[in-house]
Motif scaffolding. Structure first.
Motif, PDB file in Angstrom:
ATOM      1  N   ARG A 294       0.908  -1.333   0.052  1.00 11.19           N
ATOM      2  CA  ARG A 294       0.001   0.100  -0.022  1.00 11.19           C
ATOM      3  C   ARG A 294       0.883   1.278  -0.020  1.00 11.19           C
ATOM      4  O   ARG A 294       1.885   1.362   0.740  1.00 11.19           O
ATOM      5  N   VAL A 302      -3.050   3.967   5.284  1.00 10.85           N
ATOM      6  CA  VAL A 302      -2.194   2.994   4.863  1.00 10.85           C
ATOM      7  C   VAL A 302      -2.506   1.716   5.538  1.00 10.85           C
ATOM      8  O   VAL A 302      -2.152   0.672   5.117  1.00 10.85           O
ATOM      9  N   PRO A 308      -1.177  -4.189   5.225  1.00 16.33           N
ATOM     10  CA  PRO A 308      -0.348  -4.378   4.177  1.00 16.33           C
ATOM     11  C   PRO A 308       0.875  -5.268   4.609  1.00 16.33           C
ATOM     12  O   PRO A 308       1.407  -5.305   5.760  1.00 16.33           O
TER      13      PRO A 308
END
Length: 531
Positions: A294, A302, A308
């Motif tokens: 991300r 994020v 992520p």
């Protein structure tokens, strides 16, 4: 500004120093010192007919231009009228500066019935913007404006509100100017870039998801996708950042089953400038069995909605450029082009089935808007079922749509702002019959500006989406049918052209004429004619 000036003059001079050249708003008793200074500093003022329209127009200006919009209101009810527009800008990460007077500095804390008095105006607006700040001196005004622009230009762009006590607007003092703060792009972490590059270098089936946060990163996005041979899908706010006729383009609409299948089949997903939000996905979160990279300017975004494997907190353009340099050349992209073609074909079939009631409309829009046009949509079935996934876009900031908050009434005033920001581009507003009535008065503002602005009204006789949801729930269907409005006559009464289209040919002809007309043109499109 070494000589004394009023607070109103200090405000306008500071706006001009930060690049503002257009202000949307309505004058009132308490903000007249601001209006007294506008012309002296070369700022164009645009007068919508309602403060909500002013806020939406400033939002459309900001989205189309890539620069902060400015909305000036007076106190109390005027500022509250603009609150929905501010909340929409916050939801979709749009930089708009809202400026209003506030009650006098020494106003009694418990109130005394002053005109337009609210219990706590600043706190009310602080609930819907990044922050709301009340200045306490004329000298502070240039600094407050500089801080607002710095905040809107740093990290995730969001609206800001400045409240200036009304007595300060007429008070004279020396207000030293504050130059715009240099805002270098946020640079990505080298270890995170290297980690992402390793995942991508080993990937066989990568995919890229581009959101509104990638709007300023189109060249880097394209270069990365081509280096990887990765299919690209976009969110509503990312639509156009990757041209829809590119061999790797899948198209817009994260909610389609074909997009979910593509993501599920990918070994690495690169999500750029998107929250992967429920308002984009509709049918639940992605299943991501592969690795997730991300890239986002906002450290909170994020990690929102999907954790992520590699999180890169950075300006998207900078991150994509640096990441591209770390990737090896690939021998061929044939596999990626094939994956994109299959996904695009499946997504297109699903989009056409979903938007079957709007295909005549979307095909005409595709033909008339061309590669440079801007489509400004409202929260209407013809937009989210029709135009979102069935009308192609080829450049960033060419599809303006109220995604997150999903407010009604956005399209027309936002299109006014977009047309003023980019006068050389064809701009079309697309509404439903229910949503248009929220801001229909802005036809008069557009007429006064003599804008060649087509406004298409798709008419299904009421609040069609809610009508369908009631029926699907098995609830009594009521309160969703609206009395038929003569929309062309309404438009003519407000100074515009007004006409009806019976089929695709008459719609195309009407649109072509409206784009070069001497004023706005409302085009009434009954539901039966849009199929």
């Amino acid at each position: 500004m070494s000589e004394k000036c009023t607070g109103g003059e200090a405000l306008v001079a500071a706006l001009r120093a930060h690049g503002a050249d257009t202000v949307f708003g309505i004058p009132g008793t308490h903000n007249l010192p601001v209006y007294a200074a506008l012309a002296r500093h070369g700022l164009r003022h645009v007068s919508p007919r309602h403060e909500q329209g002013a806020g939406f127009a400033a939002d459309g200006w900001a989205r189309a231009s890539g620069r902060p919009g400015v909305c000036v209101t007076t106190t109390g009810p005027a500022l509250l009228n603009a609150a929905t527009a501010a909340a929409q800008a916050y939801s979709d990460s749009v930089p708009v500066l809202f400026v209003s007077p506030g009650l006098p500095l020494r106003h009694p804390g418990q109130g005394n019935g002053f005109l337009h008095e609210l219990k706590d105006q600043r706190a009310a607006f602080d609930a819907v913007v990044a922050y709301s700040h009340r200045v306490t001196s004329v000298e502070e005004i240039p600094l407050a404006v500089a801080c607002a622009y710095a905040a809107m230009g740093t990290g995730r762009p969001r609206p800001v509100h400045l409240e200036i006590p009304l007595d300060l607007l007429d008070e004279c003092a020396v207000a030293p100017p504050v130059a715009p703060v240099p805002l270098p792009p946020a640079v990505p972490s080298e270890p995170q870039i290297r980690a992402a590059a390793r995942l991508l270098a080993d990937s066989v089936r990568p995919v890229v998801i581009a959101g509104g946060g990638s709007s300023g990163a189109a060249p880097g996005l394209r270069a990365l996708a081509e280096r990887l041979g990765a299919p690209v899908v976009t969110t509503a706010n990312g639509k156009g950042v990757f041209p829809d006729d590119h061999l790797l383009a899948v198209g817009a609409g994260l909610h389609h089953g074909a997009v979910h299948d593509l993501v599920r089949d990918s070994d690495v997903v690169v999500a750029v400038g998107t929250e992967l939000a429920p308002s984009d996905l509709w049918c639940g979160p992605f299943e991501i069995p592969g690795d997730l990279i991300r890239i986002d300017i906002d450290a909170r975004s994020v990690i929102t909605n999907a954790l992520p494997d590699v999180a890169i907190v950075s300006d998207a353009a900078t991150a994509l450029t640096v990441l591209h340099r770390h990737l090896p050349e690939r021998a061929t992209t044939a596999q990626g082009v094939g994956r994109a073609a299959r996904s695009r074909q499946a997504r297109t079939a699903q989009a056409r089935a979903e938007g079957a009631d709007h295909l005549v409309l979307t095909e005409v829009l595709s033909q008339v808007l061309g590669r440079e046009g801007i489509l400004v949509g409202d929260s209407a079935m013809s937009c989210y079922y029709g135009a979102l996934s069935n009308t192609p876009a080829y450049r960033p900031r060419s599809f303006l749509y109220p995604t997150g908050l999903g407010t009604l009434g956005y399209g027309l005033p936002a299109a006014v702002g977009a047309k003023l920001a980019r006068p050389g581009a064809p701009v079309v507003a697309l509404h439903g019959d229910g949503g248009l009535m929220f801001t229909v008065q802005e036809l008069a503002a557009a007429a006064q500006l003599r804008l060649p602005l087509p406004v298409i009204v798709t008419d299904n006789g009421g609040y069609g989406e809610i009508r369908n949801e009631m029926a699907e729930r098995g609830d009594p269907v009521h309160a969703v049918g609206l009395f038929a409005v003569d929309f062309p006559a309404t438009a003519r009464a407000l100074g515009c052209h007004g006409l009806s289209a019976e089929d695709g040919d008459t719609l195309a002809h009407a649109l072509e004429q409206a784009l070069v007309a001497d004023r706005p043109t409302l085009i009434h499109l009954p539901e039966s004619a849009a199929r």
